[in-house]
Design a protein around this motif. Structure first.
Motif: not given
Ligand SMILES: C[S@@+](CC[C@H](N)C(=O)[O-])C[C@H]1O[C@@H](n2cnc3c(N)ncnc32)[C@H](O)[C@@H]1O
Length: 487
Positions: A299-307, A320-323, A325-327, A346-349, A362-364
């Motif tokens: 759900l909050c995937a960028a930069p993608g280590g867990k993906t 999925i990530d809000l940003s 640039q980060r995706i 997208t906004d995962a909410r 969910l890596d919040a």
């Molecule tokens: C802790 S980082 C994630 C690290 C990532 N899981 C990894 O293992 O590489 C948190 C991410 O949550 C994203 N984020 C914050 N709010 C979000 C939302 N409402 N929906 C989706 N992504 C969100 C941020 O853009 C950020 O990239």
């Protein structure tokens, strides 16, 4: 996600954001905290000597000047480490190991910033802010070499004093740098007698100790003072990769590199056989067990280590990530490693998949206080109130995860902060809602972190400090994680 809500770098010494502090007085004119003598809360010696002692390059004054310049840009100009490195001409002039050394010194000074300043003050007859910034910066990098990196006194002092003589803005302070650093070498008690948690502003150590207790607070501070190591996640065969890269295979399967490795030149980088990921950050994805063929929303995937971890084990991942640039980083990482995953900005909410996922990671977004050792200046850029805004968002994301997945599916919740308000309390609230049940983490699943499992079956990735040989410590970022099943 890093929170750098309140602006600039560590304030120059006595800025408003600093301590209410060791030297400050309460309304009745008493010192609010004693600075002298052994503090009862101080831990036994940390083990940073063993990590670096005696192995520092015997470089010249140029690397000390560059370290002081980098530090000054961060502390006085509000740059972050990358900006400071890019803008320092003294750093630019260095080559090879000298560059790494200058950076390591500046980073050590930042990791122990408040504690160094408090100790330095005991040697001085005036407040730190009355000292020229360049001179103060050299004092800090001198003390960081002596106290944090445990460099031999003769090398650290002579080269730093020479840097003062050669660097115009500090040249009038050469005598002072010499006198103070010689004293710092002779009398390290000024630093060692302070509790490790003095590295942070007072509000932060108080926040940690009221939430986690004194011992855990000191342990987190001790870990921050150690130089963070670089860990790799390999697609397969960690033992073989550890051998090839002259690293160490950690019990949970990461490969820890020797310090100073230049990543892009290492075998397997171009081929995408591994990626950089702190060992603690690898645990949540591992806690799904066998994921082959499962559809998983990250759900909050960028930069993608867990993906990448999940994709390399055969899961069908939607990252999925809000940003945007980060995706893009996720896409680049997938491309380099040749792994496949869908990406979604997208906004995962609010977003929901067409078909419910089998599982969700969910890596919040969080206060990121568990990664301060990598961005220590962040401690001085946050404020107490700014930390309270995360739990509401985390609870909403847990609810969104529920709506995105099948009944009986597993969710791994994690945050890179030790604060219970963003960790166990969010998870307890989820379980109390009756929508989730806890699936406790078992010791067999987390080699090296068996001791870190809590009564609720979650895990806070703190090392075990009371082991006999501190070299065995698996230091890592501090993550909280828990596994839940959708009812
Ligand atoms: C802790 S980082 C994630 C690290 C990532 N899981 C990894 O293992 O590489 C948190 C991410 O949550 C994203 N984020 C914050 N709010 C979000 C939302 N409402 N929906 C989706 N992504 C969100 C941020 O853009 C950020 O990239």
């Amino acid at each position: 996600m890093n929170d750098t809500s309140s602006g600039k770098g560590p304030r120059s010494p006595r800025g408003p954001n600093r301590r209410s502090g060791p030297n400050s007085q309460n309304s009745s004119g008493e010192r609010t905290r004693s600075r002298s003598g052994k503090n009862p809360r101080s831990k036994p010696q940390d083990n940073s000597t063993k990590r670096t002692g005696g192995k520092l390059p015997q470089n010249g004054w140029q690397s000390r000047r560059a370290a002081a310049d980098i530090l000054m840009r961060i502390v006085h100009e509000g740059a972050d480490m990358d900006e400071a490195l890019a803008s320092s001409k003294f750093f630019d002039e260095l080559e090879g190991p000298d560059r790494g050394f200058a950076r390591a010194i500046a980073s050590a000074a930042l990791r122990a910033f408040g504690r160094i300043d408090d100790a330095l003050e005991t040697y001085l007859d005036r407040p730190l802010e009355k000292i020229d910034p360049a001179v103060l910066s050299l004092l800090r990098v001198g003390c960081a070499q002596l106290w944090v990196l445990k460099a031999p006194s003769y090398a650290a002092v002579d080269a730093t004093v020479e840097a003062a003589r050669q660097w115009k803005p500090a040249s009038r302070g050469g005598g002072m740098v010499n006198a103070i650093l010689r004293r710092a070498g002779r009398e390290p008690e000024a630093y060692e007698s302070l509790p490790a948690s003095r590295i942070w502003p007072d509000w932060l150590s108080e926040r940690f100790s009221s939430a986690l207790g004194e011992e855990t607070t000191q342990n987190i501070a001790m870990m921050q003072m150690l130089e963070p190591r670089i860990d790799l996640t390999v697609k397969s065969d960690p033992e073989a990769w550890a051998q090839k890269l002259e690293g160490t295979a950690l019990p949970s399967g990461s490969v820890r590199l020797p310090t100073g490795a230049s990543l892009t030149e290492l075998e397997g980088y171009v081929e995408g056989e591994w990626w950089v990921q702190d060992v603690a950050a690898t645990l949540p994805a591992q806690l799904f067990g066998d994921v082959k063929g499962l559809s998983i929303g990250d759900l909050c995937a960028a930069p993608g280590g867990k993906t990448m971890q999940l994709a390399s084990k055969g899961a069908k991942v939607t990252a999925i990530d809000l940003s945007e640039q980060r995706i893009e980083k996720v896409r680049e990482n997938l491309e380099r490693t040749g792994l496949k995953a869908k990406t979604q900005v997208t906004d995962a909410r609010h977003w929901r998949p067409a078909e419910p996922f089998d599982a969700v990671l969910l890596d919040a977004p969080c206060s990121a206080l568990g990664t301060l050792r990598r961005h220590p200046e962040g401690a001085w850029r946050r404020n107490d109130k700014g930390l309270d805004r995360y739990s509401g968002l985390q609870i909403k994301l847990v609810q969104a995860a529920y709506d995105m997945m099948k009944s009986g599916g597993t969710m791994l919740y994690c945050v890179c902060t030790p604060l219970p308000a963003e960790g166990i309390e969010v998870v307890k609230e989820a379980v109390d809602s009756g929508k989730w049940i806890s699936k406790p983490i078992t010791p067999e699943e987390v080699p090296g972190y068996e001791h870190a499992i809590d009564d609720f079956g979650g895990l806070l990735s703190l090392p075990k400090f009371d082991i006999e040989n501190p070299e065995d410590l698996i230091t890592s970022d501090v993550f909280y994680m828990a596994r839940l099943e959708k009812v």
